[in-house]
Design a protein around this motif. Sequence first.
Motif, PDB file in Angstrom:
ATOM      1  N   ALA A  19      31.544  -1.317  14.870  1.00 15.44           N
ATOM      2  CA  ALA A  19      32.939  -1.077  14.491  1.00 15.44           C
ATOM      3  C   ALA A  19      33.893  -1.764  15.460  1.00 15.44           C
ATOM      4  CB  ALA A  19      33.209   0.430  14.460  1.00 15.44           C
ATOM      5  N   PHE A  20      33.562  -1.722  16.758  1.00 10.77           N
ATOM      6  CA  PHE A  20      34.388  -2.385  17.766  1.00 10.77           C
ATOM      7  C   PHE A  20      34.438  -3.890  17.501  1.00 10.77           C
ATOM      8  CE2 PHE A  20      34.882  -4.363  21.986  1.00 10.77           C
ATOM      9  CZ  PHE A  20      36.087  -3.791  22.374  1.00 10.77           C
ATOM     10  N   ALA A  21      33.312  -4.483  17.168  1.00 10.81           N
ATOM     11  CA  ALA A  21      33.266  -5.917  16.891  1.00 10.81           C
ATOM     12  C   ALA A  21      34.074  -6.267  15.641  1.00 10.81           C
ATOM     13  CB  ALA A  21      31.814  -6.367  16.725  1.00 10.81           C
ATOM     14  N   HIS A  22      34.005  -5.405  14.613  1.00  8.92           N
ATOM     15  CA  HIS A  22      34.785  -5.655  13.405  1.00  8.92           C
ATOM     16  C   HIS A  22      36.276  -5.611  13.709  1.00  8.92           C
ATOM     17  CE1 HIS A  22      31.103  -5.094  11.023  1.00  8.92           C
ATOM     18  NE2 HIS A  22      31.773  -5.638  10.030  1.00  8.92           N
ATOM     19  N   MET A  23      36.695  -4.693  14.558  1.00  8.83           N
ATOM     20  CA  MET A  23      38.100  -4.598  14.904  1.00  8.83           C
ATOM     21  C   MET A  23      38.569  -5.831  15.676  1.00  8.83           C
ATOM     22  SD  MET A  23      39.489  -1.797  13.680  1.00  8.83           S
ATOM     23  CE  MET A  23      38.573  -2.252  12.199  1.00  8.83           C
ATOM     24  N   LEU A  24      37.738  -6.312  16.580  1.00  7.89           N
ATOM     25  CA  LEU A  24      38.091  -7.526  17.322  1.00  7.89           C
ATOM     26  C   LEU A  24      38.200  -8.718  16.381  1.00  7.89           C
ATOM     27  CD1 LEU A  24      35.941  -7.250  20.588  1.00  7.89           C
ATOM     28  CD2 LEU A  24      38.376  -6.782  20.294  1.00  7.89           C
ATOM     29  N   ALA A  25      37.328  -8.780  15.389  1.00 10.59           N
ATOM     30  CA  ALA A  25      37.368  -9.883  14.429  1.00 10.59           C
ATOM     31  C   ALA A  25      38.641  -9.863  13.596  1.00 10.59           C
ATOM     32  CB  ALA A  25      36.144  -9.833  13.512  1.00 10.59           C
ATOM     33  N   GLN A  26      39.258  -8.699  13.487  1.00  6.88           N
ATOM     34  CA  GLN A  26      40.510  -8.561  12.743  1.00  6.88           C
ATOM     35  C   GLN A  26      41.733  -8.676  13.649  1.00  6.88           C
ATOM     36  OE1 GLN A  26      40.588  -8.433   9.405  1.00  6.88           O
ATOM     37  NE2 GLN A  26      38.359  -8.627   9.513  1.00  6.88           N
ATOM     38  N   ASN A  27      41.511  -9.161  14.893  1.00 11.35           N
ATOM     39  CA  ASN A  27      42.596  -9.353  15.866  1.00 11.35           C
ATOM     40  C   ASN A  27      43.289  -8.052  16.246  1.00 11.35           C
ATOM     41  OD1 ASN A  27      42.232 -12.199  15.938  1.00 11.35           O
ATOM     42  ND2 ASN A  27      43.443 -12.412  14.064  1.00 11.35           N
ATOM     43  N   VAL A  28      42.541  -6.961  16.210  1.00 14.13           N
ATOM     44  CA  VAL A  28      43.095  -5.681  16.650  1.00 14.13           C
ATOM     45  C   VAL A  28      43.052  -5.635  18.177  1.00 14.13           C
ATOM     46  CG1 VAL A  28      42.795  -3.178  16.596  1.00 14.13           C
ATOM     47  CG2 VAL A  28      42.387  -4.544  14.532  1.00 14.13           C
ATOM     48  N   VAL A  29      44.158  -5.254  18.783  1.00  8.21           N
ATOM     49  CA  VAL A  29      44.214  -5.166  20.233  1.00  8.21           C
ATOM     50  C   VAL A  29      43.332  -4.016  20.701  1.00  8.21           C
ATOM     51  CG1 VAL A  29      45.707  -4.824  22.234  1.00  8.21           C
ATOM     52  CG2 VAL A  29      46.543  -6.114  20.262  1.00  8.21           C
ATOM     53  N   ALA A  30      42.378  -4.311  21.557  1.00  8.52           N
ATOM     54  CA  ALA A  30      41.443  -3.304  22.045  1.00  8.52           C
ATOM     55  C   ALA A  30      41.276  -3.458  23.556  1.00  8.52           C
ATOM     56  CB  ALA A  30      40.093  -3.424  21.352  1.00  8.52           C
ATOM     57  N   ASP A  31      40.973  -2.357  24.205  1.00  7.16           N
ATOM     58  CA  ASP A  31      40.765  -2.354  25.652  1.00  7.16           C
ATOM     59  C   ASP A  31      39.309  -2.723  25.925  1.00  7.16           C
ATOM     60  OD1 ASP A  31      40.697  -2.000  28.348  1.00  7.16           O
ATOM     61  OD2 ASP A  31      41.576   0.004  28.353  1.00  7.16           O
ATOM     62  N   ARG A  32      39.060  -3.998  26.116  1.00  3.95           N
ATOM     63  CA  ARG A  32      37.691  -4.445  26.323  1.00  3.95           C
ATOM     64  C   ARG A  32      37.151  -3.980  27.673  1.00  3.95           C
ATOM     65  NH1 ARG A  32      37.521 -10.611  23.881  1.00  3.95           N
ATOM     66  NH2 ARG A  32      38.874 -10.249  22.085  1.00  3.95           N
ATOM     67  N   GLU A  33      38.004  -3.919  28.675  1.00  2.00           N
ATOM     68  CA  GLU A  33      37.550  -3.480  29.993  1.00  2.00           C
ATOM     69  C   GLU A  33      37.039  -2.048  29.929  1.00  2.00           C
ATOM     70  OE1 GLU A  33      37.223  -5.441  32.456  1.00  2.00           O
ATOM     71  OE2 GLU A  33      38.204  -7.163  31.501  1.00  2.00           O
ATOM     72  N   ALA A  34      37.731  -1.183  29.200  1.00  2.00           N
ATOM     73  CA  ALA A  34      37.291   0.206  29.075  1.00  2.00           C
ATOM     74  C   ALA A  34      35.997   0.300  28.286  1.00  2.00           C
ATOM     75  CB  ALA A  34      38.389   1.034  28.398  1.00  2.00           C
ATOM     76  N   PHE A  35      35.840  -0.573  27.314  1.00  2.00           N
ATOM     77  CA  PHE A  35      34.635  -0.544  26.494  1.00  2.00           C
ATOM     78  C   PHE A  35      33.401  -0.882  27.321  1.00  2.00           C
ATOM     79  CE2 PHE A  35      31.537  -2.572  23.671  1.00  2.00           C
ATOM     80  CZ  PHE A  35      31.410  -1.615  22.684  1.00  2.00           C
ATOM     81  N   PHE A  36      33.510  -1.848  28.233  1.00  2.54           N
ATOM     82  CA  PHE A  36      32.365  -2.291  29.027  1.00  2.54           C
ATOM     83  C   PHE A  36      32.307  -1.633  30.406  1.00  2.54           C
ATOM     84  CE2 PHE A  36      33.027  -5.971  26.165  1.00  2.54           C
ATOM     85  CZ  PHE A  36      31.766  -6.037  25.602  1.00  2.54           C
ATOM     86  N   ALA A  37      33.183  -0.645  30.666  1.00  6.50           N
ATOM     87  CA  ALA A  37      33.269  -0.072  32.007  1.00  6.50           C
ATOM     88  C   ALA A  37      31.951   0.552  32.460  1.00  6.50           C
ATOM     89  CB  ALA A  37      34.399   0.951  32.056  1.00  6.50           C
ATOM     90  N   GLN A  38      31.276   1.287  31.600  1.00 11.46           N
ATOM     91  CA  GLN A  38      30.045   1.999  31.978  1.00 11.46           C
ATOM     92  C   GLN A  38      28.784   1.219  31.625  1.00 11.46           C
ATOM     93  OE1 GLN A  38      30.375   4.755  33.712  1.00 11.46           O
ATOM     94  NE2 GLN A  38      32.606   4.698  33.472  1.00 11.46           N
ATOM     95  N   ALA A  39      28.932  -0.016  31.154  1.00  8.31           N
ATOM     96  CA  ALA A  39      27.765  -0.783  30.723  1.00  8.31           C
ATOM     97  C   ALA A  39      27.221  -1.686  31.814  1.00  8.31           C
ATOM     98  CB  ALA A  39      28.120  -1.621  29.491  1.00  8.31           C
ATOM     99  N   GLY A  40      27.973  -1.876  32.886  1.00  9.12           N
ATOM    100  CA  GLY A  40      27.538  -2.772  33.944  1.00  9.12           C
ATOM    101  C   GLY A  40      27.623  -4.234  33.559  1.00  9.12           C
ATOM    102  N   ALA A  41      28.385  -4.545  32.542  1.00  7.93           N
ATOM    103  CA  ALA A  41      28.507  -5.927  32.083  1.00  7.93           C
ATOM    104  C   ALA A  41      29.424  -6.711  33.010  1.00  7.93           C
ATOM    105  CB  ALA A  41      29.054  -5.957  30.659  1.00  7.93           C
ATOM    106  N   VAL A  42      29.112  -7.993  33.198  1.00  6.43           N
ATOM    107  CA  VAL A  42      29.925  -8.883  34.033  1.00  6.43           C
ATOM    108  C   VAL A  42      30.237 -10.140  33.228  1.00  6.43           C
ATOM    109  CG1 VAL A  42      28.987  -8.030  36.204  1.00  6.43           C
ATOM    110  CG2 VAL A  42      27.845  -9.922  35.037  1.00  6.43           C
ATOM    111  N   ARG A  43      31.318 -10.802  33.598  1.00  5.95           N
ATOM    112  CA  ARG A  43      31.702 -12.034  32.924  1.00  5.95           C
ATOM    113  C   ARG A  43      30.874 -13.203  33.446  1.00  5.95           C
ATOM    114  NH1 ARG A  43      36.479 -11.998  30.055  1.00  5.95           N
ATOM    115  NH2 ARG A  43      37.705 -10.076  30.216  1.00  5.95           N
ATOM    116  N   VAL A  44      30.464 -14.069  32.559  1.00  2.03           N
ATOM    117  CA  VAL A  44      29.719 -15.274  32.923  1.00  2.03           C
ATOM    118  C   VAL A  44      30.370 -16.458  32.242  1.00  2.03           C
ATOM    119  CG1 VAL A  44      27.541 -14.045  33.259  1.00  2.03           C
ATOM    120  CG2 VAL A  44      28.095 -14.976  31.006  1.00  2.03           C
ATOM    121  N   ASP A  45      30.191 -17.626  32.856  1.00  2.00           N
ATOM    122  CA  ASP A  45      30.717 -18.858  32.264  1.00  2.00           C
ATOM    123  C   ASP A  45      29.793 -19.323  31.148  1.00  2.00           C
ATOM    124  OD1 ASP A  45      32.821 -18.883  34.044  1.00  2.00           O
ATOM    125  OD2 ASP A  45      31.716 -20.051  35.545  1.00  2.00           O
TER     126      ASP A  45
END
Length: 256
Positions: free
Chosen positions: A126-152
């Motif tokens: 559902a989160f991915a579908h919302m992003l695909a529709q250009n809905v403003v979402a707090d991505r930092e909060a979504f990945f806060a507890q996942a341990g995800a990091v940004r990569v090039d």
Amino acid sequence: MRTKALRVSHAFHSPLMDPMLEEFCQAIAGIEFAVLQFGFVSALTGSLVTDEVCSPEYWVRHVREAVRFADAVRVLDAEGVTSYLELGPDGVLSAMVRECLAEESTAVAVPALRRDRPEAASAISAFAHMLAQNVVADREAFFAQAGAVRVDLPTYAFQHQPYWVSTAVGSVGDVTSAGVGGIDHPLLGAVESLQRGTPRRSTPIGDRPVNSVIQPAGRPTTRLSDQGCCDDWLNPPSTRAPRSRTPAAGRASSRA
């Protein structure tokens, strides 16, 4: 009009709820309702509401009175809403949203949870579908507890370096470098000499003789030039010898 019996434990929004309304009002009387921080369309009134949702009486009415779901969706549509996220145990309302909108509407309704799918996978979808529709979402909060990091991301796949032959659409092109001779023809870019067999006979058609040839045995016809394209150009149908369907002399054919 289609109707369907709801699979619920109690007949909500009906007179059968009257015996519990007073007790329900007392149960929620001690709850502190916060003031709305965003626009809220009520399915009880079918319109935008504000402070009235902060009273216990509003929620008592919500238990007893009819649900004006279609009116609420139409108000949201008039306000310019194009993405709907359903927060519930299944995707029932998401399907109903489409039925309340005009056929030409491009709005998207996505359920956050599905009955037959894991909660985490459904929420991420559902989160991915919302992003695909250009809905403003707090991505930092979504990945806060996942341990995800940004990569090039690797750049080679996005350098937009084409490897196709640059030839104008509709152009024949120059293929003489492939070892064939050029030809002045609107469709053919080159000409290849056909490996003809031994002439069998000369059949005159009008005042133009046409040679009928025998294909060498064991030589498969694999090139496009041997399959009629170039043959039609070199020997137009108007000058080609007619083929006889009579079995050749000396050969007998038999069938079981």
